[in-house]
Design an enzyme around this catalytic site. Structure first.
Site, PDB file in Angstrom:
ATOM      1  CE1 TYR A 151      -3.915   2.217   0.554  1.00 36.52           C
ATOM      2  CE2 TYR A 151      -2.817   2.993   2.539  1.00 36.52           C
ATOM      3  CZ  TYR A 151      -3.848   3.102   1.611  1.00 36.52           C
ATOM      4  OH  TYR A 151      -4.792   4.100   1.740  1.00 36.52           O
ATOM      5  CE  LYS A 155      -3.893   4.803  -1.600  1.00 31.34           C
ATOM      6  NZ  LYS A 155      -4.962   5.441  -2.388  1.00 31.34           N
TER       7      LYS A 155
HETATM    8  N1  NAP Z   1     -10.151   5.581   5.171  1.00 30.02           N
HETATM    9  C1  NAP Z   1      -8.876   5.876   5.412  1.00 30.02           C
HETATM   10  O1  NAP Z   1      -8.429   5.864   6.577  1.00 30.02           O
HETATM   11  C2  NAP Z   1      -7.963   6.273   4.280  1.00 30.02           C
HETATM   12  C3  NAP Z   1      -6.716   6.817   4.601  1.00 30.02           C
HETATM   13  C4  NAP Z   1      -5.856   7.193   3.579  1.00 30.02           C
HETATM   14  C5  NAP Z   1      -6.239   7.026   2.274  1.00 30.02           C
HETATM   15  N2  NAP Z   1      -7.437   6.492   1.975  1.00 30.02           N
HETATM   16  C6  NAP Z   1      -7.804   6.323   0.565  1.00 30.02           C
HETATM   17  O2  NAP Z   1      -9.080   6.867   0.340  1.00 30.02           O
HETATM   18  C7  NAP Z   1      -9.648   6.252  -0.809  1.00 30.02           C
HETATM   19  C8  NAP Z   1     -11.085   5.862  -0.507  1.00 30.02           C
HETATM   20  O3  NAP Z   1     -11.104   4.831   0.472  1.00 30.02           O
HETATM   21  P1  NAP Z   1     -12.202   4.731   1.634  1.00 30.02           P
HETATM   22  O4  NAP Z   1     -11.498   4.966   2.892  1.00 30.02           O
HETATM   23  O5  NAP Z   1     -13.382   5.519   1.312  1.00 30.02           O
HETATM   24  O6  NAP Z   1     -12.472   3.140   1.590  1.00 30.02           O
HETATM   25  P2  NAP Z   1     -13.738   2.287   1.114  1.00 30.02           P
HETATM   26  O7  NAP Z   1     -14.922   2.655   1.914  1.00 30.02           O
HETATM   27  O8  NAP Z   1     -13.272   0.873   1.126  1.00 30.02           O
HETATM   28  O9  NAP Z   1     -13.999   2.764  -0.382  1.00 30.02           O
HETATM   29  C9  NAP Z   1     -13.190   2.349  -1.446  1.00 30.02           C
HETATM   30  C10 NAP Z   1     -13.865   2.750  -2.736  1.00 30.02           C
HETATM   31  O10 NAP Z   1     -13.018   2.353  -3.827  1.00 30.02           O
HETATM   32  C11 NAP Z   1     -13.762   1.602  -4.764  1.00 30.02           C
HETATM   33  N3  NAP Z   1     -12.919   0.572  -5.364  1.00 30.02           N
HETATM   34  C12 NAP Z   1     -12.046  -0.258  -4.736  1.00 30.02           C
HETATM   35  N4  NAP Z   1     -11.504  -1.103  -5.603  1.00 30.02           N
HETATM   36  C13 NAP Z   1     -12.039  -0.823  -6.821  1.00 30.02           C
HETATM   37  C14 NAP Z   1     -11.876  -1.371  -8.115  1.00 30.02           C
HETATM   38  N5  NAP Z   1     -11.027  -2.395  -8.332  1.00 30.02           N
HETATM   39  N6  NAP Z   1     -12.599  -0.851  -9.135  1.00 30.02           N
HETATM   40  C15 NAP Z   1     -13.450   0.172  -8.910  1.00 30.02           C
HETATM   41  N7  NAP Z   1     -13.638   0.746  -7.710  1.00 30.02           N
HETATM   42  C16 NAP Z   1     -12.947   0.248  -6.674  1.00 30.02           C
HETATM   43  C17 NAP Z   1     -14.906   0.980  -3.973  1.00 30.02           C
HETATM   44  O11 NAP Z   1     -16.029   0.801  -4.822  1.00 30.02           O
HETATM   45  P3  NAP Z   1     -16.713  -0.626  -5.120  1.00 30.02           P
HETATM   46  O12 NAP Z   1     -16.598  -1.443  -3.902  1.00 30.02           O
HETATM   47  O13 NAP Z   1     -18.112  -0.247  -5.518  1.00 30.02           O
HETATM   48  O14 NAP Z   1     -15.931  -1.133  -6.263  1.00 30.02           O
HETATM   49  C18 NAP Z   1     -15.204   2.050  -2.928  1.00 30.02           C
HETATM   50  O15 NAP Z   1     -16.135   2.977  -3.410  1.00 30.02           O
HETATM   51  C19 NAP Z   1      -8.736   5.068  -1.159  1.00 30.02           C
HETATM   52  O16 NAP Z   1      -7.882   5.437  -2.218  1.00 30.02           O
HETATM   53  C20 NAP Z   1      -7.922   4.886   0.108  1.00 30.02           C
HETATM   54  O17 NAP Z   1      -6.666   4.292  -0.124  1.00 30.02           O
HETATM   55  C21 NAP Z   1      -8.310   6.106   2.947  1.00 30.02           C
END
Ligand code: NAP
Length: 285
Positions: A151, A155
């Protein structure tokens, strides 16, 4: 700057940060293209403003479909003003227990997919003479931490690509490029994270459960994007501190992260190689 009537394309709009961004944008009058794999979840967001949304589901690594998808997105309103590459997947496994296929999947979803979509859309923005592109990286895109080798690699890579892209297109063509760096935000990210053999973890962890509310994260992100900030940090406490330490005193940061790694190694020794090492276990050592 107001988002009213701006055309914004969000990937990963079916849950978490992307869903919160989509809802906040719709409240502000934006026209929003919603992408993710789960069409039903995207439709539930679209139902909030059916006349101002386009549901465009796709697997983000399905690169062959990108020309057709970009054409659909662009022809909806005749332009895209802002692309937010938000879709992503995390990891919870030690390098010693992680198969190569997991690294490959993380690089595909978290690095190559946002790069490919941006590359496909960019020429149209350049021709249009305006536009803005953003990517959701992570604090893990600047700081290497245990249980996230793949990851962190993906990233970090995305930070490199978008910083270099900014150098090429910001002044030359007026295209804004923003990199979003969240710490823990309360979403399904840990539940969906890959373990060493490539299966989803299926449960959350304490840092994420105690993380920033997705609505608050969305507000910070949208304010930053409106101001065309280059780096948009969405972190507090130790995670914000780690970002600062990375430049102010990197050796101190490496000492802290190594101590955490050593505690996880003890847990691994107790559980045996290949076992799922819980991030919360460090609190017990
Ligand atoms: N939450 C945190 O603490 C955090 C911290 C740092 C960075 N981030 C980043 O924030 C972003 C959003 O994550 P989140 O925290 O909101 O997590 P999440 O609730 O798991 O959401 C992830 C989203 O990405 C989509 N996704 C994942 N794999 C995919 C694929 N192969 N094709 C199309 N869509 C895909 C999912 O849609 P479907 O399931 O409908 O495909 C979902 O809408 C990510 O890039 C993550 O790395 C999150």
């Amino acid at each position: 700057m107001s988002y009213a009537s701006r055309v914004v394309w969000i990937t990963g709009a079916s849950s978490g940060i992307g869903e919160a961004l989509a809802k906040a944008l719709l409240e502000q009058g934006a026209e929003v293209i919603l992408s993710g794999r789960r069409a039903e979840a995207l439709q539930a967001v679209a139902d909030l403003a059916p006349e101002r949304t386009l549901v465009l589901p796709f697997e983000t690594t399905d690169y062959a479909r990108l020309p057709e998808l970009v054409e659909q997105a662009w022809s909806w309103r005749g332009r895209v003003d802002l692309l937010i590459n938000n879709a992503g997947i995390s990891q919870r496994s030690l390098a010693l227990d992680t198969s190569f296929s997991v690294y490959r999947q993380l690089i595909e979803v978290d690095y190559l997919a946002p790069l490919a979509l941006t590359q496909e859309l960019l020429p149209r923005m350049v021709e249009q003479g305006s536009g803005q592109v953003a990517v959701v990286s992570s604090v893990a895109g600047k700081v290497g931490t245990a249980l996230r080798t793949g990851y962190c690699g993906a990233k970090h890579a995305v930070v490199g690509y978008f910083e270099a892209l900014r150098a090429e297109v910001e002044e030359a063509y007026g295209i804004g490029v923003s990199i979003i760096l969240p710490g823990s935000v309360r979403t399904d990210i840990a539940r969906n994270a890959l373990e060493g053999a490539g299966t989803a973890r299926g449960r959350s962890d304490t840092n994420i459960d105690n993380g920033i509310d997705p609505e608050d994260a969305a507000k910070t992100i949208l304010d930053g994007l409106a101001a065309r900030e280059h780096d948009i940090v969405v972190a507090e406490g130790m995670e914000q501190g780690a970002l600062q330490l990375r430049t102010a005193d990197p050796e101190k940061l490496f000492m802290i992260t190594s101590k955490e790694g050593a505690r996880l190694a003890k847990v691994r020794a107790e559980l045996g190689a290949g076992a799922s090492v819980d991030p919360d276990a460090v609190n017990r050592h």
